[in-house]
Design an enzyme around this catalytic site. Structure first.
Site, PDB file in Angstrom:
ATOM      1  N   GLU A 137       0.826  -1.219   0.000  1.00 11.51           N
ATOM      2  CA  GLU A 137       0.000   0.000   0.000  1.00 11.51           C
ATOM      3  C   GLU A 137       0.855   1.263   0.000  1.00 11.51           C
ATOM      4  OE1 GLU A 137      -3.493  -0.202   2.463  1.00 11.51           O
ATOM      5  OE2 GLU A 137      -3.508  -2.381   2.402  1.00 11.51           O
ATOM      6  N   TYR A 160      -2.745   4.836   7.316  1.00  8.15           N
ATOM      7  CA  TYR A 160      -2.049   3.546   7.489  1.00  8.15           C
ATOM      8  C   TYR A 160      -0.865   3.434   6.536  1.00  8.15           C
ATOM      9  CZ  TYR A 160      -0.999  -1.394   6.696  1.00  8.15           C
ATOM     10  OH  TYR A 160      -0.333  -2.591   6.516  1.00  8.15           O
ATOM     11  N   LYS A 164       3.211   3.335   7.270  1.00  8.40           N
ATOM     12  CA  LYS A 164       4.096   2.229   6.857  1.00  8.40           C
ATOM     13  C   LYS A 164       5.204   2.746   5.939  1.00  8.40           C
ATOM     14  CE  LYS A 164       3.765  -1.614   7.707  1.00  8.40           C
ATOM     15  NZ  LYS A 164       4.239  -2.437   8.868  1.00  8.40           N
TER      16      LYS A 164
END
Ligand code: NAD
Ligand code: TYD
Length: 356
Positions: A137, A160, A164
């Protein structure tokens, strides 16, 4: 003897990895450091908790004194870092914990590894490894064509994936700046046993079994590349054993599916395995198209040729096999899903481990 610290080993992928590692490596000591957030469940590892090679520590990766003490006490030579807040929807409704755990927590671990491996003489960095488990992602969203490769620029769209991506950059910086022996894997969507039922596949299995509505975001045509979790664990082992330090390896299943295909497949499998709903309806009648996720990435797809060509890893489970294994596992473990949903595994933890 390997002395490995696994973070987040009570979560979905972490618990599959702990089991996979202990089944693959005889001569080892494995420390599982997990905060036991809502997503961490010691039940996931009940079968191995008495293994003499295994130690569970309840703790937070942001707690630097705890991590430094563990490095020292256990003479850790390998870190496999799973611990994270992992659900995109939760990162939209409450991003701060994602920043804290995913960015600050990774930073704390990197610092502890740097202090243990690069500032003392007890361990040669030649033998040490810090493997950071990350996601596809970070690369953002694809259109109809194209694949993410290791050189695709980062373009995260959710809190999110941004958290990351930040942690990936930190890990990479510790390799370049300090020579910390790091590896990064960026993997596509996993599925399989012990998957927390807020994510698409286990949520649909659970709702469809119980005759509840099946929420499909937007038009249901967003695409994910699905990988059976045990194949991901094998890829991590391969990268740990044979990966080149400082490198990133993309891991994927070559299984691009639209969300609606996933949902209808699960419905059909359940109709086949447990019969139609009591009303006589097929489970596909439970599908409801609901408001789309804000910033919903349209398509993810991985080019996994680097890890195949350089390290000889490729997925071994097809989607058709993996989804049957997964549905069977949920059918065979109804008590797991109910314990997760009613929170009784937290009571189990208190009974088993107290509050240390
Ligand atoms: P999960 O949410 O199921 O598990 C996360 C685990 O980390 C839980 O056991 C939780 O208790 C623990 N944890 C959370 N915050 C912590 C903290 N501050 N200190 C210690 N432990 C903490 O997640 P997952 O799906 O198993 O994902 C594991 C890793 O793999 C994550 O880093 C995620 O970004 C990455 N990843 C996941 C997928 C996927 O499809 N699930 C795909 C690619 C990469
Ligand atoms: P999810 O399992 O949350 O993983 P990720 O967002 O990390 O890819 O979601 C997978 C896909 O399924 C994603 O496109 C969002 C969609 N989705 C639904 O349509 N309905 C749901 O109830 C959930 C949880 C996800």
């Amino acid at each position: 003897m390997k002395r490995i610290l696994v973070t987040g080993g009570c979560g979905f992928i972490g618990s599959n990895f702990v089991r996979h590692f202990l089944n693959s490596v005889d001569d080892c000591r494995l420390i599982n450091l997990d905060k036991l957030t809502y997503a961490g469940n010691p039940e996931n590892l009940r079968d191995i908790e008495k293994d003499p090679r295994y130690r569970f520590v309840k703790g937070d990766i942001c707690d630097s004194s705890l991590i430094e003490a563990l490095f020292d006490e256990e003479q850790i030579d390998t870190v496999v870092h799973f611990a994270a807040e992992s659900h995109v929807d939760r990162s939209i409704s409450g991003p701060s914990e994602f920043i804290r755990t995913n960015i600050n927590g990774t930073f704390m671990l990197l610092e502890a590894a740097r202090k243990a491996w690069l500032s003392t003489s007890h361990l040669s960095p030649l033998h040490a490894r810090f493997l950071h488990v990350s996601t596809d992602e970070v690369y953002g969203s694809l259109g109809e064509t194209g694949l993410f490769c290791e050189t695709t620029p980062f373009d995260p769209r959710s809190p999110y994936s941004a958290s990351k991506a930040s942690s990936d950059h930190l890990v990479s910086s510790y390799f370049h700046t300090y020579g910390l022996p790091t590896l990064i894997t960026n993997c596509s969507n996993n599925y399989g046993p012990y998957h927390f039922p807020e994510k698409l596949i286990p949520l649909i299995i659970n709702n469809a079994l119980n005759g509840k509505e099946l929420p499909v975001y937007g038009d249901g045509k967003n695409v994910r590349d699905w990988l059976y979790v045990v194949d991901h664990c094998a890829a991590i082992m391969t990268a740990l054993q044979h990966g080149k330090l400082g490198e990133t390896y993309n891991v994927g299943g070559n299984n691009e599916k639209q969300n609606i295909e996933i949902v209808t497949t699960v419905c059909d499998l359940l109709d086949e395995k447990v019969g139609l709903l009591p009303s006589g309806d097929a489970r596909q009648n439970l599908i409801r198209y609901v408001t789309d996720r804000p910033g919903h990435d349209r398509r993810y797809a991985i080019d996994a040729s680097k890890i195949k060509d350089e390290l000889d890893w490729e997925p071994s489970v097809t989607f058709e096999e993996g989804i049957r294994l997964t549905v069977d596992w949920y059918l065979e473990n109804p008590e797991w899903i109910s314990s997760v949903l009613d929170g009784s595994y937290q009571e189990y933890y208190e009974t088993m481990y107290g509050n240390r």
